[in-house]
Design a protein around this motif. Structure first.
Motif, PDB file in Angstrom:
ATOM      1  N   ALA A   1      -1.105  13.328  -3.522  1.00 21.43           N
ATOM      2  CA  ALA A   1      -1.572  13.153  -4.641  1.00 21.43           C
ATOM      3  C   ALA A   1      -2.936  12.730  -4.930  1.00 21.43           C
ATOM      4  N   PHE A   2      -3.343  12.112  -3.943  1.00 21.77           N
ATOM      5  CA  PHE A   2      -4.753  11.783  -3.986  1.00 21.77           C
ATOM      6  C   PHE A   2      -5.635  12.473  -2.937  1.00 21.77           C
ATOM      7  N   GLY A   3      -5.260  13.442  -2.414  1.00 19.42           N
ATOM      8  CA  GLY A   3      -5.800  14.437  -1.466  1.00 19.42           C
ATOM      9  C   GLY A   3      -5.904  13.860  -0.207  1.00 19.42           C
TER      10      GLY A   3
ATOM     11  N   ASP B   1       3.812  11.791   0.258  1.00 23.32           N
ATOM     12  CA  ASP B   1       3.671  12.314  -1.251  1.00 23.32           C
ATOM     13  C   ASP B   1       2.652  11.481  -1.951  1.00 23.32           C
ATOM     14  N   HIS B   2       3.023  10.418  -1.970  1.00 25.34           N
ATOM     15  CA  HIS B   2       1.927   9.514  -2.723  1.00 25.34           C
ATOM     16  C   HIS B   2       0.416   9.847  -2.406  1.00 25.34           C
ATOM     17  N   MET B   3       0.346  10.042  -0.895  1.00 25.36           N
ATOM     18  CA  MET B   3      -1.018   9.995  -0.440  1.00 25.36           C
ATOM     19  C   MET B   3      -1.463  11.578  -0.713  1.00 25.36           C
TER      20      MET B   3
ATOM     21  N   ARG C   1     -10.875   0.433  -9.779  1.00 29.32           N
ATOM     22  CA  ARG C   1      -9.922   1.302 -10.631  1.00 29.32           C
ATOM     23  C   ARG C   1      -9.219   2.241  -9.712  1.00 29.32           C
ATOM     24  N   VAL C   2      -7.900   2.709 -10.172  1.00 33.36           N
ATOM     25  CA  VAL C   2      -7.135   3.495  -9.271  1.00 33.36           C
ATOM     26  C   VAL C   2      -7.570   4.946 -10.204  1.00 33.36           C
ATOM     27  N   VAL C   3      -8.149   5.820  -9.529  1.00 35.02           N
ATOM     28  CA  VAL C   3      -8.688   6.992 -10.114  1.00 35.02           C
ATOM     29  C   VAL C   3      -7.769   8.275  -9.614  1.00 35.02           C
ATOM     30  N   SER C   4      -7.212   8.826 -10.275  1.00 31.19           N
ATOM     31  CA  SER C   4      -6.295   9.996 -10.108  1.00 31.19           C
ATOM     32  C   SER C   4      -7.038  10.947  -9.139  1.00 31.19           C
ATOM     33  N   GLY C   5      -6.377  11.405  -8.115  1.00 34.51           N
ATOM     34  CA  GLY C   5      -6.993  12.532  -7.128  1.00 34.51           C
ATOM     35  C   GLY C   5      -8.038  11.788  -6.328  1.00 34.51           C
TER      36      GLY C   5
ATOM     37  N   GLY D   1      -1.758  -9.619  -4.063  1.00 35.24           N
ATOM     38  CA  GLY D   1      -1.878  -9.062  -5.208  1.00 35.24           C
ATOM     39  C   GLY D   1      -0.373  -8.892  -6.020  1.00 35.24           C
ATOM     40  N   GLY D   2      -0.533  -8.958  -7.177  1.00 28.71           N
ATOM     41  CA  GLY D   2       0.889  -8.753  -8.130  1.00 28.71           C
ATOM     42  C   GLY D   2       1.212  -7.414  -8.022  1.00 28.71           C
ATOM     43  N   ALA D   3       2.449  -7.183  -8.665  1.00 30.95           N
ATOM     44  CA  ALA D   3       3.024  -5.736  -8.797  1.00 30.95           C
ATOM     45  C   ALA D   3       2.241  -4.719  -9.170  1.00 30.95           C
ATOM     46  N   GLY D   4       2.077  -3.781  -8.657  1.00 34.95           N
ATOM     47  CA  GLY D   4       0.969  -2.481  -9.153  1.00 34.95           C
ATOM     48  C   GLY D   4      -0.419  -2.907  -9.426  1.00 34.95           C
ATOM     49  N   SER D   5      -0.743  -3.752  -8.385  1.00 30.66           N
ATOM     50  CA  SER D   5      -2.087  -4.018  -8.425  1.00 30.66           C
ATOM     51  C   SER D   5      -3.012  -3.003  -7.550  1.00 30.66           C
ATOM     52  N   GLY D   6      -2.484  -2.223  -6.612  1.00 26.00           N
ATOM     53  CA  GLY D   6      -3.047  -1.224  -5.944  1.00 26.00           C
ATOM     54  C   GLY D   6      -2.883  -1.386  -4.470  1.00 26.00           C
ATOM     55  N   LYS D   7      -2.193  -2.344  -3.819  1.00 29.25           N
ATOM     56  CA  LYS D   7      -2.177  -2.836  -2.479  1.00 29.25           C
ATOM     57  C   LYS D   7      -1.940  -1.735  -1.774  1.00 29.25           C
ATOM     58  N   THR D   8      -0.859  -1.132  -2.070  1.00 33.37           N
ATOM     59  CA  THR D   8      -0.316   0.179  -1.045  1.00 33.37           C
ATOM     60  C   THR D   8      -1.334   1.210  -1.152  1.00 33.37           C
ATOM     61  N   ILE D   9      -1.892   1.593  -2.164  1.00 25.63           N
ATOM     62  CA  ILE D   9      -2.909   2.695  -2.250  1.00 25.63           C
ATOM     63  C   ILE D   9      -4.102   2.182  -1.325  1.00 25.63           C
ATOM     64  N   MET D  10      -4.445   1.159  -1.685  1.00 25.51           N
ATOM     65  CA  MET D  10      -5.750   0.650  -0.965  1.00 25.51           C
ATOM     66  C   MET D  10      -5.615   0.528   0.590  1.00 25.51           C
TER      67      MET D  10
ATOM     68  N   THR E   1       0.611  -8.882   0.785  1.00 16.45           N
ATOM     69  CA  THR E   1       1.384 -10.072   0.261  1.00 16.45           C
ATOM     70  C   THR E   1       1.749  -9.806  -1.397  1.00 16.45           C
ATOM     71  N   GLU E   2       2.832 -10.005  -1.763  1.00 14.13           N
ATOM     72  CA  GLU E   2       3.392  -9.806  -2.995  1.00 14.13           C
ATOM     73  C   GLU E   2       3.223 -11.095  -3.925  1.00 14.13           C
ATOM     74  N   THR E   3       2.193 -11.409  -4.840  1.00 16.17           N
ATOM     75  CA  THR E   3       1.960 -12.671  -5.300  1.00 16.17           C
ATOM     76  C   THR E   3       2.094 -12.559  -6.643  1.00 16.17           C
TER      77      THR E   3
ATOM     78  N   PHE F   1       8.348  -1.624   4.418  1.00 15.94           N
ATOM     79  CA  PHE F   1       9.645  -2.075   4.079  1.00 15.94           C
ATOM     80  C   PHE F   1      10.133  -1.791   2.747  1.00 15.94           C
ATOM     81  N   GLU F   2       9.078  -1.160   2.271  1.00 18.83           N
ATOM     82  CA  GLU F   2       9.581  -0.942   0.710  1.00 18.83           C
ATOM     83  C   GLU F   2       9.676   0.707   0.379  1.00 18.83           C
ATOM     84  N   GLU F   3       8.763   1.472   0.765  1.00 17.11           N
ATOM     85  CA  GLU F   3       8.993   2.779   0.615  1.00 17.11           C
ATOM     86  C   GLU F   3       9.271   3.814   1.721  1.00 17.11           C
TER      87      GLU F   3
HETATM   88  N1  LIG Z   1      -1.976   9.284  -8.720  1.00 18.55           N
HETATM   89  C1  LIG Z   1      -2.219   7.991  -9.534  1.00 18.55           C
HETATM   90  N2  LIG Z   1      -3.477   8.195 -10.445  1.00 18.55           N
HETATM   91  C2  LIG Z   1      -4.018   7.197 -10.908  1.00 18.55           C
HETATM   92  N3  LIG Z   1      -3.201   5.695 -10.811  1.00 18.55           N
HETATM   93  C3  LIG Z   1      -2.371   5.700  -9.901  1.00 18.55           C
HETATM   94  C4  LIG Z   1      -1.774   6.779  -9.369  1.00 18.55           C
HETATM   95  N4  LIG Z   1      -0.558   6.400  -8.724  1.00 18.55           N
HETATM   96  C5  LIG Z   1      -0.541   5.170  -9.034  1.00 18.55           C
HETATM   97  N5  LIG Z   1      -1.614   4.792  -9.699  1.00 18.55           N
HETATM   98  C6  LIG Z   1      -1.859   3.342 -10.166  1.00 18.55           C
HETATM   99  O1  LIG Z   1      -1.614   2.241  -9.116  1.00 18.55           O
HETATM  100  C7  LIG Z   1      -0.834   1.454  -9.549  1.00 18.55           C
HETATM  101  C8  LIG Z   1      -0.046   1.290  -7.966  1.00 18.55           C
HETATM  102  O2  LIG Z   1      -0.656   0.970  -6.804  1.00 18.55           O
HETATM  103  P1  LIG Z   1       0.067   0.620  -5.699  1.00 18.55           P
HETATM  104  O3  LIG Z   1       1.331   1.118  -5.726  1.00 18.55           O
HETATM  105  O4  LIG Z   1      -0.749   0.678  -4.521  1.00 18.55           O
HETATM  106  O5  LIG Z   1       0.416  -1.075  -5.949  1.00 18.55           O
HETATM  107  P2  LIG Z   1       0.966  -2.039  -5.081  1.00 18.55           P
HETATM  108  O6  LIG Z   1       0.403  -3.331  -5.577  1.00 18.55           O
HETATM  109  O7  LIG Z   1       1.232  -1.544  -3.750  1.00 18.55           O
HETATM  110  O8  LIG Z   1       2.484  -2.403  -6.010  1.00 18.55           O
HETATM  111  P3  LIG Z   1       3.964  -2.800  -5.443  1.00 18.55           P
HETATM  112  O9  LIG Z   1       3.759  -4.444  -5.867  1.00 18.55           O
HETATM  113  O10 LIG Z   1       4.748  -2.099  -6.657  1.00 18.55           O
HETATM  114  O11 LIG Z   1       4.075  -2.548  -4.264  1.00 18.55           O
HETATM  115  C9  LIG Z   1       0.093   1.807 -10.377  1.00 18.55           C
HETATM  116  O12 LIG Z   1       0.485   0.746 -11.255  1.00 18.55           O
HETATM  117  C10 LIG Z   1      -0.752   2.884 -11.195  1.00 18.55           C
HETATM  118  O13 LIG Z   1      -1.283   2.102 -12.235  1.00 18.55           O
END
Ligand SMILES: Nc1ncnc2c1ncn2[C@@H]1O[C@H](COP(=O)(O)OP(=O)(O)OP(=O)(O)O)[C@@H](O)[C@H]1O
Ligand SMILES: [Mg+2]
Lengths: 173, 293
Positions: free
Chosen positions: B120-122, B116-118, B273-277, B78-87, B217-219, B107-109
């Motif tokens: 925030a999502f509980g 901390d990031h985690m 969607r990335v849902v807060s909390g 996925g592209g930058a900020g697409s949610g890969k890390t969170i998923m 992978t960053e795409t 390698f990044e954070e």
């Molecule tokens: N606490 C939060 N609540 C809601 N949305 C969030 C929260 N934290 C992050 N996000 C959303 O999730 C996206 C980032 O997710 P993540 O860090 O998993 O992406 P990534 O694909 O790993 O990005 P990168 O390419 O920078 O590594 C952010 O762009 C933001 O929109």
């Protein structure tokens, strides 16, 4: 006049009310009032007036806002609460659809969508039609009701011609 | 059982062989595994174990039907900020809650930031049944370069496979490994060939260890190639693509299970969607409005 609204709601599942620009706000509140007399759980999707403004109007017009869950796509975000879900923009059709779908599974009896004309300002006609078609199908499958507001001035547009095909009734109002 | 014809054929063949002698079959496979580790054990393991890994993300698990066959390597593109890390964090947190051992190679954070990031999502690692089962390891590309040098010094052709290519901590046997990201690893290599043999080695190693892996992978925003060289996506058993689609001044997230060997899955792009909390939510029934260019 109100009887016209009521009979349309009673007899149809999916309705479009075509309202002229001139008295749009006044007329929509007449419709809202009628719907809130008939239903206790209503979802109001607003692409026009922000949630806060509508709450004030509801109070002034003595409409029980407690019966409503708002999906506000105008304010540009905010903190969700049981009474309101904020969506980023009127362009966020996927989010609007997700939030409407989530409410379908709950007690919500009817939806008011305000409005098709605003939808068309933010998304192209093809996307708008797809969106309406998709949401109408879901509402039908769940046996719920939906009222779409629309400007009379838009009645000849491609979108309205297409939408004609999948709603039950278009009511000039 | 939505077994593709190829799969069915393999199963039939296995039955026949198993009927002649089960132990000789095992020995044979072990031998082949030594020689060409990628060719046989895949289907063999599938038949034998048939265990599936769930992500614990309800909508995504629905897309994945039974789950990810245990031991698979899955690219999360996925592209930058697409949610890969969170998923990935959400998935391994859920797995750790279930008593699985998980390792996150970052390698990044830093570990602190990730935890901390985690939170925030509980997802509080302190609340896990066993805190020690959740390991975050911060790596730099220098670690990889150094490791590579060691490998090269020691390696003679296939012997390279004897080295643990991602520095899994000694004594820790993870069920799931996340690598965040393969793109960062690729950037440590100058020559394409050395990277290729490294990455092949990595896949082989994880497979041999029976580890289920998620390789980030960053795409591009809407990728046509899902990995740094394009080779990884063929080596991998699965590819999941995360989209962050722009529509004017807003963005919409979407997800697609592009491939997953040995498992049935839904083949469509659906809303996410990335849902807060809460974390990632996937909506298997929700189409995405607006074009995926
Ligand atoms: N606490 C939060 N609540 C809601 N949305 C969030 C929260 N934290 C992050 N996000 C959303 O999730 C996206 C980032 O997710 P993540 O860090 O998993 O992406 P990534 O694909 O790993 O990005 P990168 O390419 O920078 O590594 C952010 O762009 C933001 O929109
Ligand atoms: Mg990341």
């Amino acid at each position: 006049m109100p009887s016209k609204i009521l009979s349309a709601i009673r007899e149809n599942q999916i309705i479009v009310f075509e309202i002229s620009k001139k008295n749009y706000i006044e007329k929509t509140y007449e419709i809202i009032a009628e719907v809130s007399n008939k239903h206790d759980n209503i979802c109001y999707v607003t692409l026009n007036r922000p949630y806060q403004t509508m709450l004030k109007d509801f109070a002034a017009k003595k409409i029980d806002s407690g019966k409503f869950t708002f999906i506000d796509a105008v304010s540009g975000g905010g903190k969700n609460s049981p009474g309101v879900i904020f969506v980023q923009s009127p362009k966020s059709l996927t989010d609007i659809s997700i939030d409407m779908s989530n409410l379908l599974g709950k007690k919500t009896e009817s939806f008011i969508f305000d409005s098709l004309s605003t939808l068309l300002i933010y998304s192209d006609s093809m996307t708008s039609i797809k969106f309406v078609h998709s949401i109408v199908s879901k509402i039908r499958a769940a046996s719920k009701k939906c009222i779409f507001m629309s400007l009379k001035e838009d009645s000849g547009t491609d979108m309205m011609k297409d939408i004609n095909m999948f709603v039950d009734k278009i009511v000039p109002y | 059982m939505v077994a593709p014809p190829r799969h069915a054929k393999v199963k039939k063949g296995m039955k026949k062989r198993a009927a002649t002698s089960r132990t000789s079959m095992k020995t044979r496979v072990r031998k082949i595994t030594k020689r060409r580790p990628r060719s046989v054990p895949k289907n063999f393991q599938k038949k034998k174990i048939q265990e599936y890994v769930k992500t614990g993300i309800e909508g995504l698990d629905q897309l994945l039907d039974k789950g990810i066959p245990r031991g698979s390597s899955v690219i999360i593109a996925g592209g930058a900020g697409s949610g890969k890390t969170i998923m990935c964090l959400q998935t391994i947190y859920n797995a750790a809650k279930d008593g699985k051992k998980v390792l996150y190679m970052s390698f990044e954070e830093t570990e602190e930031r990730l935890l901390d990031h985690m939170k925030a999502f509980g997802w509080d690692v302190a609340k896990l049944p066993n805190r020690k089962d959740f390991v975050v390891k911060m790596c730099s590309i220098y670690d990889i370069t150094r490791l590579l040098e060691a490998m090269m010094a020691k390696a003679e052709g296939d012997l390279m496979i004897d080295i643990n290519p991602i520095m899994i901590p000694k004594g820790f046997k993870p069920d799931i490994v996340v690598i965040d990201s393969v793109t960062a690893i690729a950037s440590a290599f100058q020559g394409k060939d050395t990277y290729r043999s490294y990455i092949e080695n990595l896949f082989r190693y994880l497979q041999r260890e029976g580890v289920t892996s998620f390789m980030i992978t960053e795409t591009e925003e809407v990728p046509t190639v899902f990995s740094p060289t394009g080779v990884e996506e063929f080596l991998a058993d699965g590819v999941i693509v995360l989209y962050s689609l722009r529509k004017g001044d807003i963005r919409q997230n979407a997800i697609e299970v592009l491939k997953l060997r040995g498992a049935s899955h839904m083949k469509k792009v659906v809303a996410m969607r990335v849902v807060s909390g809460v974390g990632i939510e996937v909506y298997p029934e929700q189409e995405v409005f607006g074009d995926i260019k």
